[in-house]
Motif scaffolding. Structure first.
Motif, PDB file in Angstrom:
ATOM      1  N   ASP A   1     -33.332  -0.542  14.188  1.00 38.10           N
ATOM      2  CA  ASP A   1     -32.469  -1.243  15.140  1.00 38.10           C
ATOM      3  C   ASP A   1     -31.913  -0.261  16.177  1.00 38.10           C
ATOM      4  OD1 ASP A   1     -30.951  -3.595  16.031  1.00 38.10           O
ATOM      5  OD2 ASP A   1     -29.208  -2.440  15.359  1.00 38.10           O
ATOM      6  N   PHE A   2     -31.486   0.909  15.705  1.00 37.15           N
ATOM      7  CA  PHE A   2     -30.928   1.903  16.634  1.00 37.15           C
ATOM      8  C   PHE A   2     -31.990   2.422  17.603  1.00 37.15           C
ATOM      9  CE2 PHE A   2     -27.466   3.147  13.337  1.00 37.15           C
ATOM     10  CZ  PHE A   2     -26.802   1.956  13.618  1.00 37.15           C
ATOM     11  N   VAL A   3     -33.213   2.532  17.122  1.00 45.54           N
ATOM     12  CA  VAL A   3     -34.302   2.949  18.015  1.00 45.54           C
ATOM     13  C   VAL A   3     -34.371   1.953  19.191  1.00 45.54           C
ATOM     14  CG1 VAL A   3     -36.834   3.065  18.210  1.00 45.54           C
ATOM     15  CG2 VAL A   3     -35.670   4.198  16.301  1.00 45.54           C
ATOM     16  N   GLY A   4     -34.296   0.663  18.842  1.00 45.65           N
ATOM     17  CA  GLY A   4     -34.310  -0.364  19.890  1.00 45.65           C
ATOM     18  C   GLY A   4     -33.132  -0.196  20.841  1.00 45.65           C
ATOM     19  N   ARG A   5     -31.951  -0.025  20.272  1.00 44.87           N
ATOM     20  CA  ARG A   5     -30.741   0.057  21.108  1.00 44.87           C
ATOM     21  C   ARG A   5     -30.760   1.235  22.054  1.00 44.87           C
ATOM     22  NH1 ARG A   5     -25.400  -1.783  17.799  1.00 44.87           N
ATOM     23  NH2 ARG A   5     -26.488  -2.984  16.226  1.00 44.87           N
ATOM     24  N   ILE A   6     -31.272   2.383  21.567  1.00 48.91           N
ATOM     25  CA  ILE A   6     -31.135   3.569  22.420  1.00 48.91           C
ATOM     26  C   ILE A   6     -32.351   3.827  23.307  1.00 48.91           C
ATOM     27  CG2 ILE A   6     -29.473   4.610  20.805  1.00 48.91           C
ATOM     28  CD1 ILE A   6     -31.491   6.637  19.988  1.00 48.91           C
ATOM     29  N   PHE A   7     -33.467   3.138  23.030  1.00 48.60           N
ATOM     30  CA  PHE A   7     -34.658   3.443  23.845  1.00 48.60           C
ATOM     31  C   PHE A   7     -35.195   2.293  24.684  1.00 48.60           C
ATOM     32  CE2 PHE A   7     -35.174   6.781  20.522  1.00 48.60           C
ATOM     33  CZ  PHE A   7     -35.104   7.871  21.370  1.00 48.60           C
ATOM     34  N   ILE A   8     -35.037   1.039  24.234  1.00 50.69           N
ATOM     35  CA  ILE A   8     -35.810  -0.024  24.887  1.00 50.69           C
ATOM     36  C   ILE A   8     -35.043  -0.708  26.018  1.00 50.69           C
ATOM     37  CG2 ILE A   8     -37.105  -2.168  24.540  1.00 50.69           C
ATOM     38  CD1 ILE A   8     -37.552  -1.382  21.651  1.00 50.69           C
ATOM     39  N   ASN A   9     -35.604  -0.621  27.203  1.00 49.75           N
ATOM     40  CA  ASN A   9     -35.153  -1.447  28.314  1.00 49.75           C
ATOM     41  C   ASN A   9     -36.121  -2.616  28.435  1.00 49.75           C
ATOM     42  OD1 ASN A   9     -32.996   0.184  29.230  1.00 49.75           O
ATOM     43  ND2 ASN A   9     -34.470   1.573  30.199  1.00 49.75           N
TER      44      ASN A   9
ATOM     45  N   GLY B   1     -38.913  -4.896  29.385  1.00 56.70           N
ATOM     46  CA  GLY B   1     -40.211  -4.621  30.028  1.00 56.70           C
ATOM     47  C   GLY B   1     -40.843  -3.304  29.598  1.00 56.70           C
ATOM     48  N   ASP B   2     -40.116  -2.477  28.840  1.00 55.49           N
ATOM     49  CA  ASP B   2     -40.713  -1.221  28.359  1.00 55.49           C
ATOM     50  C   ASP B   2     -41.924  -1.509  27.490  1.00 55.49           C
ATOM     51  OD1 ASP B   2     -38.979   0.462  29.598  1.00 55.49           O
ATOM     52  OD2 ASP B   2     -37.770   0.910  27.823  1.00 55.49           O
ATOM     53  N   ARG B   3     -42.867  -0.606  27.563  1.00 52.44           N
ATOM     54  CA  ARG B   3     -44.088  -0.804  26.783  1.00 52.44           C
ATOM     55  C   ARG B   3     -44.014   0.024  25.507  1.00 52.44           C
ATOM     56  NH1 ARG B   3     -47.723  -2.787  30.579  1.00 52.44           N
ATOM     57  NH2 ARG B   3     -49.604  -1.906  29.680  1.00 52.44           N
ATOM     58  N   VAL B   4     -44.068  -0.685  24.389  1.00 53.23           N
ATOM     59  CA  VAL B   4     -44.007  -0.045  23.078  1.00 53.23           C
ATOM     60  C   VAL B   4     -45.366  -0.226  22.418  1.00 53.23           C
ATOM     61  CG1 VAL B   4     -42.940  -0.184  20.779  1.00 53.23           C
ATOM     62  CG2 VAL B   4     -41.521  -0.474  22.831  1.00 53.23           C
TER      63      VAL B   4
ATOM     64  N   GLY C   1     -36.430  -7.076  24.808  1.00 52.64           N
ATOM     65  CA  GLY C   1     -37.484  -7.514  25.733  1.00 52.64           C
ATOM     66  C   GLY C   1     -38.594  -6.523  26.018  1.00 52.64           C
ATOM     67  N   PRO C   2     -39.082  -5.778  25.008  1.00 55.57           N
ATOM     68  CA  PRO C   2     -40.220  -4.899  25.286  1.00 55.57           C
ATOM     69  C   PRO C   2     -41.514  -5.695  25.414  1.00 55.57           C
ATOM     70  CG  PRO C   2     -39.782  -4.888  22.927  1.00 55.57           C
ATOM     71  CD  PRO C   2     -38.725  -5.768  23.558  1.00 55.57           C
ATOM     72  N   THR C   3     -42.534  -5.045  25.975  1.00 56.65           N
ATOM     73  CA  THR C   3     -43.892  -5.574  25.932  1.00 56.65           C
ATOM     74  C   THR C   3     -44.629  -4.736  24.902  1.00 56.65           C
ATOM     75  OG1 THR C   3     -43.752  -5.933  28.276  1.00 56.65           O
ATOM     76  CG2 THR C   3     -45.958  -5.983  27.350  1.00 56.65           C
ATOM     77  N   TYR C   4     -45.415  -5.365  24.054  1.00 55.49           N
ATOM     78  CA  TYR C   4     -46.128  -4.588  23.049  1.00 55.49           C
ATOM     79  C   TYR C   4     -47.552  -4.328  23.490  1.00 55.49           C
ATOM     80  CZ  TYR C   4     -42.108  -5.684  20.155  1.00 55.49           C
ATOM     81  OH  TYR C   4     -40.835  -5.780  19.678  1.00 55.49           O
ATOM     82  N   VAL C   5     -47.925  -3.072  23.401  1.00 55.92           N
ATOM     83  CA  VAL C   5     -49.321  -2.677  23.613  1.00 55.92           C
ATOM     84  C   VAL C   5     -49.845  -2.406  22.216  1.00 55.92           C
ATOM     85  CG1 VAL C   5     -50.823  -0.891  24.582  1.00 55.92           C
ATOM     86  CG2 VAL C   5     -48.776  -1.643  25.840  1.00 55.92           C
ATOM     87  N   THR C   6     -50.932  -3.048  21.835  1.00 58.62           N
ATOM     88  CA  THR C   6     -51.310  -2.933  20.424  1.00 58.62           C
ATOM     89  C   THR C   6     -52.642  -2.224  20.215  1.00 58.62           C
ATOM     90  OG1 THR C   6     -52.185  -5.182  20.514  1.00 58.62           O
ATOM     91  CG2 THR C   6     -49.965  -4.917  19.643  1.00 58.62           C
ATOM     92  N   ALA C   7     -52.671  -1.434  19.143  1.00 57.21           N
ATOM     93  CA  ALA C   7     -53.867  -0.665  18.783  1.00 57.21           C
ATOM     94  C   ALA C   7     -54.450  -1.245  17.501  1.00 57.21           C
ATOM     95  CB  ALA C   7     -53.494   0.793  18.575  1.00 57.21           C
ATOM     96  N   GLU C   8     -55.766  -1.341  17.474  1.00 56.98           N
ATOM     97  CA  GLU C   8     -56.427  -1.939  16.300  1.00 56.98           C
ATOM     98  C   GLU C   8     -56.326  -1.035  15.074  1.00 56.98           C
ATOM     99  OE1 GLU C   8     -57.590  -5.021  16.054  1.00 56.98           O
ATOM    100  OE2 GLU C   8     -56.864  -5.293  18.101  1.00 56.98           O
TER     101      GLU C   8
ATOM    102  N   PHE D   1     -46.953 -11.283  11.884  1.00 54.14           N
ATOM    103  CA  PHE D   1     -47.071  -9.818  11.913  1.00 54.14           C
ATOM    104  C   PHE D   1     -47.820  -9.288  13.134  1.00 54.14           C
ATOM    105  CE2 PHE D   1     -46.735 -10.898   7.371  1.00 54.14           C
ATOM    106  CZ  PHE D   1     -45.689 -10.070   6.993  1.00 54.14           C
ATOM    107  N   TYR D   2     -48.386 -10.209  13.933  1.00 50.77           N
ATOM    108  CA  TYR D   2     -49.118  -9.764  15.121  1.00 50.77           C
ATOM    109  C   TYR D   2     -48.215  -9.885  16.344  1.00 50.77           C
ATOM    110  CZ  TYR D   2     -53.377 -10.624  12.319  1.00 50.77           C
ATOM    111  OH  TYR D   2     -54.348 -10.626  11.356  1.00 50.77           O
ATOM    112  N   PRO D   3     -47.755  -8.776  16.922  1.00 48.96           N
ATOM    113  CA  PRO D   3     -46.853  -8.901  18.077  1.00 48.96           C
ATOM    114  C   PRO D   3     -47.506  -9.611  19.252  1.00 48.96           C
ATOM    115  CG  PRO D   3     -47.302  -6.572  17.563  1.00 48.96           C
ATOM    116  CD  PRO D   3     -47.974  -7.382  16.513  1.00 48.96           C
ATOM    117  N   ASN D   4     -48.835  -9.457  19.387  1.00 45.83           N
ATOM    118  CA  ASN D   4     -49.510 -10.112  20.509  1.00 45.83           C
ATOM    119  C   ASN D   4     -50.463 -11.205  20.048  1.00 45.83           C
ATOM    120  OD1 ASN D   4     -48.163  -8.479  22.292  1.00 45.83           O
ATOM    121  ND2 ASN D   4     -49.819  -7.008  22.502  1.00 45.83           N
ATOM    122  N   GLY D   5     -50.179 -11.777  18.879  1.00 44.27           N
ATOM    123  CA  GLY D   5     -51.039 -12.850  18.366  1.00 44.27           C
ATOM    124  C   GLY D   5     -52.259 -12.287  17.668  1.00 44.27           C
ATOM    125  N   GLY D   6     -52.843 -13.112  16.806  1.00 43.92           N
ATOM    126  CA  GLY D   6     -54.020 -12.658  16.051  1.00 43.92           C
ATOM    127  C   GLY D   6     -54.594 -13.813  15.277  1.00 43.92           C
TER     128      GLY D   6
END
Ligand code: PLP
Length: 407
Positions: A109-117, A119-122, A140-147, A368-373
């Motif tokens: 949770d703190f990682v979110g609070r102190i880093f994410i603006n 539209g940031d890409r996580v 409101g981050p955007t998730y970039v996902t790796a297989e 569990f899929y941030p961008n669907g699956g």
């Protein structure tokens, strides 16, 4: 009717959702349901007698101090213990690199609070820990996902993803929740190399690392990062925040976890914690220290490993015996979970109410899929159920899935 409260919720509440799993736990907590749903450790292994003794000792020895407010950073002997444990893994840190948190969930949770603006890409794995998404989505981050595959995060085309202006990467290298898989040493090293090359920090979430069934544990991402930086003459341990917890080796009800990070990050997290809850329970921290530093702990962890391995084996055997052809699963070498992929055409979310009717529960894979699956996956927990019940639960699931395929 809209209440005055509803008109006043902050915009970010629109991005907040109840955890599917925690909602599900309400349905499946009935005693006659065989639940593979929650992430529960085996309660019968909790160190009850040891906790009683430790609680008495804490009150006898430290009494008022243990019931008083303490520093936000946490109880120093506990921080020292965690630092020493991390040093054994090759991390050159002190207690000043550690913040005690209310479970490792709070560190996320703190990682979110102190880093994410917004539209940031996580960057996360394509299937990842739901609790992290829940903690970060409000920002409101955007998730970039790796297989991923059976060897964890695939690093082959990671470079292309890292180039996409990534704020930080979030990885679960050991006995992944929900997949159960672990990253190979080679992939860990490649990840570190890329993270350093592109200066993209990493969050390493590792609640299950000590629960390995066979072989030697691999070095943590944080330790490999430190090695890499030493070799390449860059600043020590700069690139990784590591989170872990006593939830799976002592008891989750203690709610004692931690973050290991460079001091400038600990300082920010301390500020976040002051706003959140001032500090973790003083008494619980004293208690956790007594339990963690006791000489029976290594034996206790061995017992947990042995019991969970038996349960994993029972589940794997039951899959072989009862699952329809075309079903595949991961084979975890530790932790609490595995991941099942049903034959094409099965929808694990649709099947869920039927499973509850049959008095067996799991977690459908979709959340569990941030961008669907795909919708034919599910997470199964094997730690909280004995082998006989595991077999019966999987049998019920197998019958139900086969029936649904006949339609
Ligand atoms: C991957 C992962 N991270 C973090 C947590 C949070 O655990 P806790 O807050 O109990 O330390 C969990 C809990 O199951 C988890 O699976």
């Amino acid at each position: 009717m809209t209440t005055p409260w509803e008109l006043r919720f902050a915009n970010r509440t629109q991005r907040m959702k109840s955890s599917f799993i925690r909602e599900l736990l309400k349905v499946t907590n009935q005693p006659d349901v065989i639940s593979f749903g929650g992430g529960f450790p085996a309660a019968e292994l909790f160190p009850i007698e040891e906790s009683k003794k430790a609680a008495e000792k804490v009150l006898d020895l430290y009494g008022r101090k243990a019931l008083q407010y303490t520093t936000t950073e946490g109880y120093d002997p506990l921080r020292e213990w965690i630092a020493e444990d991390a040093r054994k893994d090759g991390l050159n840190i002190t207690k000043d690199n550690i913040l005690i948190t209310t479970g490792s969930q709070q560190a996320l949770d703190f990682v979110g609070r102190i880093f994410i603006n917004q539209g940031d890409r996580v960057l996360t794995e394509a299937t990842t820990y739901l609790g992290a998404l829940q903690a970060w989505n409000p920002y409101g981050p955007t998730y970039v996902t790796a297989e991923t595959d059976e060897n964890g995060l695939i690093t082959d085309n990671l470079e292309d993803l890292i180039r996409q202006n990534i704020k930080f990467m979030y990885v679960l290298p050991n006995f992944h929740n929900p997949l159960g898989v672990s990253m190979t040493l080679e992939r860990r090293k490649r990840l570190i190399e890329l993270a350093n090359q592109y200066s993209v920090p990493l969050i390493e979430d590792d609640p299950y690392g000590k629960l390995i069934f066979e072989g030697e544990p691999l070095p943590s991402i944080a330790a490999l990062d430190a090695q890499y930086q030493q070799k390449n003459d860059t600043e020590f341990g700069r690139n990784v925040i590591r989170t872990s917890t006593f939830s799976k080796i002592l008891a989750p009800g203690l709610r004692i976890g931690w973050a290991i990070a460079p001091q400038e990050i600990i300082k920010r997290m301390v500020q976040a914690k002051q706003g959140a809850d001032l500090q973790c329970s003083t008494f619980d921290q004293y208690l956790a220290y007594e339990l963690a530093s006791a000489d029976w702990l290594p034996e206790h962890i061995s017992t947990i490993r042995r019991v969970y391995k038996e349960r994993r084996d029972a589940m794997l055997q039951a899959f072989k015996d009862f699952m329809p052809e075309g079903t595949t699963w991961t084979v975890p070498n530790g932790g609490l979970f595995l991941w099942l992929r049903l034959p094409e055409g099965c929808d694990s979310l649709e099947l869920f109410p039927k499973a509850v009717e049959e008095k067996v529960a799991y977690v459908p894979g979709t959340p569990f899929y941030p961008n669907g699956g795909p919708n034919n996956t599910m997470r199964l927990n094997f730690s909280a159920t004995n082998p006989e019940k595991i077999r019966e639960g999987v049998r019920r699931l197998g019958v139900m899935i086969k029936k649904s395929l006949e339609k």
